[in-house]
Design a protein around this motif. Structure first.
Motif, PDB file in Angstrom:
ATOM      1  N   ASN A  68      29.593  30.471  34.613  1.00 26.16           N
ATOM      2  CA  ASN A  68      28.703  31.137  35.644  1.00 26.16           C
ATOM      3  C   ASN A  68      28.232  30.206  37.113  1.00 26.16           C
ATOM      4  OD1 ASN A  68      28.204  32.573  34.329  1.00 26.16           O
ATOM      5  ND2 ASN A  68      25.634  31.704  33.119  1.00 26.16           N
ATOM      6  N   ALA A  69      28.919  28.908  37.105  1.00 25.15           N
ATOM      7  CA  ALA A  69      28.464  27.769  38.107  1.00 25.15           C
ATOM      8  C   ALA A  69      29.948  27.789  39.169  1.00 25.15           C
ATOM      9  CB  ALA A  69      28.973  26.506  37.817  1.00 25.15           C
ATOM     10  N   ARG A  70      30.378  28.989  38.599  1.00 29.81           N
ATOM     11  CA  ARG A  70      31.827  29.559  40.119  1.00 29.81           C
ATOM     12  C   ARG A  70      31.708  30.817  40.548  1.00 29.81           C
ATOM     13  NH1 ARG A  70      33.838  26.379  35.918  1.00 29.81           N
ATOM     14  NH2 ARG A  70      34.873  27.517  34.968  1.00 29.81           N
ATOM     15  N   LEU A  71      30.609  32.360  40.139  1.00 28.18           N
ATOM     16  CA  LEU A  71      30.380  32.985  40.218  1.00 28.18           C
ATOM     17  C   LEU A  71      31.028  33.437  41.718  1.00 28.18           C
ATOM     18  CD1 LEU A  71      26.781  34.299  38.580  1.00 28.18           C
ATOM     19  CD2 LEU A  71      29.392  34.760  37.760  1.00 28.18           C
ATOM     20  N   ARG A  72      30.683  32.741  42.211  1.00 23.78           N
ATOM     21  CA  ARG A  72      30.988  33.891  43.656  1.00 23.78           C
ATOM     22  C   ARG A  72      32.882  33.124  43.886  1.00 23.78           C
ATOM     23  NH1 ARG A  72      26.639  36.012  46.274  1.00 23.78           N
ATOM     24  NH2 ARG A  72      24.635  34.948  45.845  1.00 23.78           N
ATOM     25  N   THR A  73      33.212  31.875  43.414  1.00 23.74           N
ATOM     26  CA  THR A  73      34.895  31.450  43.776  1.00 23.74           C
ATOM     27  C   THR A  73      35.369  32.063  43.331  1.00 23.74           C
ATOM     28  OG1 THR A  73      33.690  29.337  43.362  1.00 23.74           O
ATOM     29  CG2 THR A  73      33.324  30.765  45.336  1.00 23.74           C
ATOM     30  N   SER A  74      35.398  31.615  41.958  1.00 22.88           N
ATOM     31  CA  SER A  74      36.423  31.883  40.991  1.00 22.88           C
ATOM     32  C   SER A  74      37.243  33.542  40.636  1.00 22.88           C
ATOM     33  CB  SER A  74      35.440  32.184  38.698  1.00 22.88           C
ATOM     34  OG  SER A  74      34.772  32.540  38.100  1.00 22.88           O
ATOM     35  N   PRO A  75      38.559  33.533  39.876  1.00 22.31           N
ATOM     36  CA  PRO A  75      39.121  34.913  40.266  1.00 22.31           C
ATOM     37  C   PRO A  75      38.630  35.917  39.395  1.00 22.31           C
ATOM     38  CG  PRO A  75      40.224  33.068  39.135  1.00 22.31           C
ATOM     39  CD  PRO A  75      39.599  32.877  39.973  1.00 22.31           C
ATOM     40  N   THR A  76      39.172  37.169  39.757  1.00 18.41           N
ATOM     41  CA  THR A  76      38.736  38.187  38.893  1.00 18.41           C
ATOM     42  C   THR A  76      40.017  38.674  37.904  1.00 18.41           C
ATOM     43  OG1 THR A  76      38.560  39.804  40.750  1.00 18.41           O
ATOM     44  CG2 THR A  76      36.283  38.153  40.291  1.00 18.41           C
ATOM     45  N   MET A  77      39.222  39.501  37.549  1.00 19.50           N
ATOM     46  CA  MET A  77      40.323  40.983  37.036  1.00 19.50           C
ATOM     47  C   MET A  77      38.931  42.071  36.595  1.00 19.50           C
ATOM     48  SD  MET A  77      40.818  39.611  32.844  1.00 19.50           S
ATOM     49  CE  MET A  77      40.963  37.942  33.329  1.00 19.50           C
ATOM     50  N   PRO A  78      39.768  43.114  36.372  1.00 16.27           N
ATOM     51  CA  PRO A  78      39.222  44.251  36.507  1.00 16.27           C
ATOM     52  C   PRO A  78      37.999  44.685  34.653  1.00 16.27           C
ATOM     53  CG  PRO A  78      41.579  44.638  36.152  1.00 16.27           C
ATOM     54  CD  PRO A  78      41.631  43.901  36.014  1.00 16.27           C
ATOM     55  N   ALA A  79      37.152  45.618  34.461  1.00 15.48           N
ATOM     56  CA  ALA A  79      36.050  45.016  34.360  1.00 15.48           C
ATOM     57  C   ALA A  79      36.796  45.184  33.267  1.00 15.48           C
ATOM     58  CB  ALA A  79      34.865  45.255  33.995  1.00 15.48           C
ATOM     59  N   MET A  80      37.554  46.181  32.445  1.00 14.45           N
ATOM     60  CA  MET A  80      37.741  46.647  30.834  1.00 14.45           C
ATOM     61  C   MET A  80      38.627  45.728  30.618  1.00 14.45           C
ATOM     62  SD  MET A  80      41.407  49.911  32.671  1.00 14.45           S
ATOM     63  CE  MET A  80      40.599  49.946  34.041  1.00 14.45           C
ATOM     64  N   ASP A  81      39.063  44.748  31.713  1.00  8.63           N
ATOM     65  CA  ASP A  81      40.511  44.012  30.523  1.00  8.63           C
ATOM     66  C   ASP A  81      39.317  42.595  30.711  1.00  8.63           C
ATOM     67  OD1 ASP A  81      41.966  45.390  31.079  1.00  8.63           O
ATOM     68  OD2 ASP A  81      42.794  44.562  33.011  1.00  8.63           O
ATOM     69  N   ARG A  82      38.285  42.054  31.602  1.00 13.20           N
ATOM     70  CA  ARG A  82      36.984  41.168  30.672  1.00 13.20           C
ATOM     71  C   ARG A  82      36.822  40.818  29.793  1.00 13.20           C
ATOM     72  NH1 ARG A  82      38.020  36.534  33.459  1.00 13.20           N
ATOM     73  NH2 ARG A  82      37.602  37.276  35.669  1.00 13.20           N
ATOM     74  N   PHE A  83      36.079  42.233  29.150  1.00 11.21           N
ATOM     75  CA  PHE A  83      35.548  41.755  27.813  1.00 11.21           C
ATOM     76  C   PHE A  83      36.488  42.114  26.697  1.00 11.21           C
ATOM     77  CE2 PHE A  83      32.439  43.761  30.794  1.00 11.21           C
ATOM     78  CZ  PHE A  83      31.537  42.864  31.178  1.00 11.21           C
ATOM     79  N   THR A  84      35.932  40.961  26.271  1.00  8.87           N
ATOM     80  CA  THR A  84      36.863  41.248  25.095  1.00  8.87           C
ATOM     81  C   THR A  84      35.900  41.565  23.772  1.00  8.87           C
ATOM     82  OG1 THR A  84      36.069  38.306  24.987  1.00  8.87           O
ATOM     83  CG2 THR A  84      38.242  39.615  25.387  1.00  8.87           C
ATOM     84  N   GLY A  85      35.342  41.375  22.680  1.00 11.91           N
ATOM     85  CA  GLY A  85      35.125  41.477  21.194  1.00 11.91           C
ATOM     86  C   GLY A  85      35.427  42.270  20.590  1.00 11.91           C
TER      87      GLY A  85
END
Length: 251
Positions: A68-85
């Motif tokens: 959360n502290a790096r929201l604006r600077t951290s790398p991204t990936m497609p939402a479909m790949d980001r979520f797990t569970g």
């Protein structure tokens, strides 16, 4: 057809995409609300102890919330790949063909507490925030999102198939007038009686959406969705007004 999915508390770390660009997300009319939510969570993350209290995190969960502290600077990936569970493990978007992933990108929106509904292919950073959490300086999540997000969903090409949980439905109600249905996953017992499922409903939803993507389903009405289900091992039945029952274990 548009499918609305819930998010997941757990997310895959890392990524190789450029940092979060709110202007690149689906439903760009929600950019002002997204800016406010991102700023609120980033400010909260500047004080880890306060963040743990506000988000009701256990010590282990506090570690998961560090991005959360790096929201604006951290790398991204497609939402479909980001979520797990459970749901997203059953969907297994990373294991799908490019054709199936393109179908998800065209047909699926994922509801989030931080960014509202986003496209399945939208690039997201890792973060932790749930529907029941309130960010400092902002109203409760429902008041922050519901009106704007409902407006953002207006005009979606129907039918709209809502697989979200009740809490996330409240953050972005589908506007009246659209052909829509809320899907409940049930188990059928003796005599045709049905009961709602909890844990296993997520797996069934993931497998359902995966099959739609793998077949690149072309569905223009709810009746066509029921017919598609019958042809691919998913029993869909009328429930209460505005609801469709998805019978687990039929496949």
């Amino acid at each position: 057809m548009k499918i609305l999915l819930p998010p997941s508390e757990t997310k895959r770390p890392g990524g190789s995409g450029a940092p979060l660009d709110l202007g690149a997300l689906a439903l760009p009319s929600l950019t002002p609300q997204r800016e406010e939510a991102v700023a609120g969570l980033a400010a909260l993350a500047a004080d880890p102890a306060e963040m743990a209290r506000a988000l009701r995190l256990t010590p282990r969960q506090a570690e998961d919330a560090e991005p959360n502290a790096r929201l604006r600077t951290s790398p991204t990936m497609p939402a479909m790949d980001r979520f797990t569970g459970v749901l997203y493990d059953a969907l297994d978007a990373p294991g799908l063909s490019e054709r199936a992933r393109a179908w998800l990108a065209d047909h699926v929106l994922i509801q989030t507490a931080l960014l509202g509904p986003v496209g399945a292919a939208d690039p997201l950073p890792a973060f932790r925030l749930s529907a029941g959490h309130r960010l400092p300086g902002l109203p409760p999540a429902k008041r922050h999102w519901a009106h704007a997000a409902s407006g953002g969903l207006r005009g979606l090409a129907g039918p709209v198939v809502d697989l979200r949980s009740e809490a996330y439905r409240d953050l972005a109600p589908v506007p009246a007038g659209a052909e829509q249905t809320f899907v409940r996953v049930v188990e059928e017992g003796p005599g045709g009686a049905v009961r709602a499922l909890n844990h296993f409903n997520k797996k069934t939803k993931g497998l359902f959406v995966r099959a739609l993507a793998e077949t690149a389903a072309r569905v223009g009405t709810l009746g066509e969705l029921v017919a598609w289900g019958a042809a691919h091992g998913f029993a869909l039945r009328a429930g209460a007004p505005g609801e469709t029952l998805l019978v687990a274990g039929e496949r």
